[in-house]
Design a protein around this motif. Sequence first.
Motif, PDB file in Angstrom:
ATOM      1  N   ARG A  85       1.142  -0.387  -0.084  1.00  0.00           N
ATOM      2  CA  ARG A  85       0.147   0.045   0.115  1.00  0.00           C
ATOM      3  C   ARG A  85       0.940   1.706  -0.212  1.00  0.00           C
ATOM      4  O   ARG A  85       1.387   1.762   1.303  1.00  0.00           O
ATOM      5  CB  ARG A  85      -0.435   0.131   0.832  1.00  0.00           C
ATOM      6  CG  ARG A  85      -2.027   0.948   1.099  1.00  0.00           C
ATOM      7  CD  ARG A  85      -2.720   1.132   2.304  1.00  0.00           C
ATOM      8  NE  ARG A  85      -1.790   1.743   3.582  1.00  0.00           N
ATOM      9  CZ  ARG A  85      -1.594   1.676   5.124  1.00  0.00           C
ATOM     10  NH1 ARG A  85      -2.788   0.719   5.352  1.00  0.00           N
ATOM     11  NH2 ARG A  85      -0.483   2.878   5.265  1.00  0.00           N
ATOM     12  N   ASP A  87       1.837   4.652   0.087  1.00  0.00           N
ATOM     13  CA  ASP A  87       1.432   5.989   0.657  1.00  0.00           C
ATOM     14  C   ASP A  87       1.964   7.339   0.502  1.00  0.00           C
ATOM     15  O   ASP A  87       1.109   8.706   1.055  1.00  0.00           O
ATOM     16  CB  ASP A  87       1.329   5.744   2.382  1.00  0.00           C
ATOM     17  CG  ASP A  87       0.359   4.698   2.992  1.00  0.00           C
ATOM     18  OD1 ASP A  87      -1.026   4.029   2.297  1.00  0.00           O
ATOM     19  OD2 ASP A  87       0.204   4.469   4.039  1.00  0.00           O
ATOM     20  N   GLY A 149      -2.691   4.910  -0.949  1.00  0.00           N
ATOM     21  CA  GLY A 149      -3.610   4.714   0.125  1.00  0.00           C
ATOM     22  C   GLY A 149      -4.378   3.546  -0.508  1.00  0.00           C
ATOM     23  O   GLY A 149      -5.702   3.207   0.213  1.00  0.00           O
TER      24      GLY A 149
END
Length: 226
Positions: A85, A87, A149
């Motif tokens: 993920r 970010d 995200g």
Amino acid sequence: MRLVPALFSVGLLLVTQGCAAPSALWNFDRLDKIGGVSARVEGAPKQIDTPAGKAVQFDGAKDALFVDTHPLAGAETWTIEAVIRPDGGAFEQRWLHLAEIDPKTGQDSATRFLFEIRVKDDRWYLDAFTTGEGYKVTLIDPSKTFALGRWYRVAMSYDGKSFKSYVDGVEQAESPLAFKPQGQGHSSIGVRMNRVNYYHGAILKLRFTPYALSPDAFEAMPQGLN
């Protein structure tokens, strides 16, 4: 009639003998050992809860894990998969580094795998890289970008001829590669081995397979993510 079972038995034996080595799965249920191998923590990477289990989150500044093995040492073909993920943060981020150690000097050689991302505005794109004696290839396509995200499945593979990279099972780039097996070494997660280009994001799992997988054999996205 007796010949059919006999042929079946021989065929089964050949398939069994020809089976490739199993994959190594690295989860993050604990940070002092990863994939059953001793690991060292630097900074303060955090274990976070997800619907699919524990993941590890990196701050993009000082967080990293170092593991005392090169999981694809000796492999002639291979696949590396991860659930990540991204970010945001810095433009260049190295989140996985497999480094060969020169047995004569005990230092890292130039031979390595790198899995990276590039971040631009609110998007990211994948960078897959490997180099060794007689080869050096980067797979990157800045036109194929993804939202930050969110969780993604990423992979790179080599089938003996072609080096390919993927996001969510979709090919991102491909190149011929005259690969030579890499030697024993170690790994870093969340940063390049020399502690530059830290990763800002999370990793749920890594899987290393000593042969090329087709996209339909990649790890599925765990239920509950995104």
